[in-house]
Design an enzyme around this catalytic site. Structure first.
Site, PDB file in Angstrom:
ATOM      1  N   GLU A 135       6.290   1.484  -6.277  1.00 51.18           N
ATOM      2  CA  GLU A 135       4.587   1.320  -6.202  1.00 51.18           C
ATOM      3  C   GLU A 135       4.365   0.759  -7.649  1.00 51.18           C
ATOM      4  O   GLU A 135       4.713   1.305  -8.594  1.00 51.18           O
ATOM      5  CB  GLU A 135       3.949   2.264  -5.969  1.00 51.18           C
ATOM      6  CG  GLU A 135       4.382   2.947  -4.570  1.00 51.18           C
ATOM      7  CD  GLU A 135       3.416   2.340  -3.359  1.00 51.18           C
ATOM      8  OE1 GLU A 135       2.564   1.457  -3.768  1.00 51.18           O
ATOM      9  OE2 GLU A 135       3.676   2.812  -2.404  1.00 51.18           O
ATOM     10  N   ASP A 168      -0.069  -5.743   0.200  1.00 51.73           N
ATOM     11  CA  ASP A 168       0.354  -5.285  -0.980  1.00 51.73           C
ATOM     12  C   ASP A 168       1.576  -5.936  -1.419  1.00 51.73           C
ATOM     13  O   ASP A 168       2.567  -6.147  -0.374  1.00 51.73           O
ATOM     14  CB  ASP A 168       0.132  -3.893  -1.611  1.00 51.73           C
ATOM     15  CG  ASP A 168       1.054  -2.908  -0.563  1.00 51.73           C
ATOM     16  OD1 ASP A 168       1.100  -3.299   0.673  1.00 51.73           O
ATOM     17  OD2 ASP A 168       2.036  -2.245  -0.955  1.00 51.73           O
TER      18      ASP A 168
END
Ligand SMILES: [Zn+2]
Length: 186
Positions: free
Chosen positions: A109, A155
């Site tokens: 992430e 994303d």
């Protein structure tokens, strides 16, 4: 990676016997969305998110999710799940016809949003991490979450510069540099 701050998450389990790590999945996240401070992501990944702390948190506090790594805006690296275990980051997903990407991937992430440029420190640490992982595991591709869950996930978003990652990786001739896949068309 020795330089990662360890924040153990319970949201993981064993990988299937014999499943090699062949994929790195790049994600983008910030909590609350668009806010780049605080400990919301750490709290989400360790089941400590207070649903009363922000209206958005009430909608996600019950999720049981994690990633192996988080790279914060200033380049700080956190690790939630050992690479040998399966983190719960990809959800319903497929890569080259193989489903359930959590089985054979590592989730990374980046603190950010789809639309705001990620930082130079993040690209540097991501490249360093990707090279280290590629030395240790048979990594074949680096993809975005949106590549393995198109239509469901966006994303790390258009703000993520795949060419910049490729350049950051290329100082070493070997490793995943030439294998970075540009985000596919949705
Ligand atoms: Zn994601």
């Amino acid at each position: 990676m020795n330089l990662a701050l360890q924040v153990p998450s319970p949201n993981c389990d064993e990988r299937a016997e014999g499943s090699a790590i062949e994929l790195l999945v790049v994600h983008g996240i910030s909590l609350p969305p668009g806010v780049f401070e605080g400990d919301g992501v750490e709290r989400l990944f360790t089941n400590r998110l207070d649903p009363r702390a922000h209206p958005y948190y009430a909608t996600i506090a019950e999720l049981r999710v994690s990633s192996h790594f988080l790279i914060r805006r200033d380049g700080r690296l956190l690790q939630f799940v050992p690479c040998g275990k399966r983190a719960w980051h990809a959800g319903a997903s497929a890569w080259r016809g193989r489903r359930a990407c959590n089985d054979f991937s590592i989730g990374i992430e980046l603190e950010g949003t789809d639309d705001e440029p990620y930082t130079g420190a993040q690209y540097r640490i991501l490249a360093r991490l990707a090279r280290a992982l590629a030395r240790r595991y048979p990594v074949a591709d680096i993809v975005g979450h949106s590549d393995i869950a198109p239509g469901r996930k966006t994303d790390p978003g258009p703000a993520f510069d795949w060419t910049r990652l490729q350049r950051a990786l290329s100082p070493r001739a070997r490793g995943p540099a030439r294998r970075v896949r540009r985000p596919g068309k949705v």
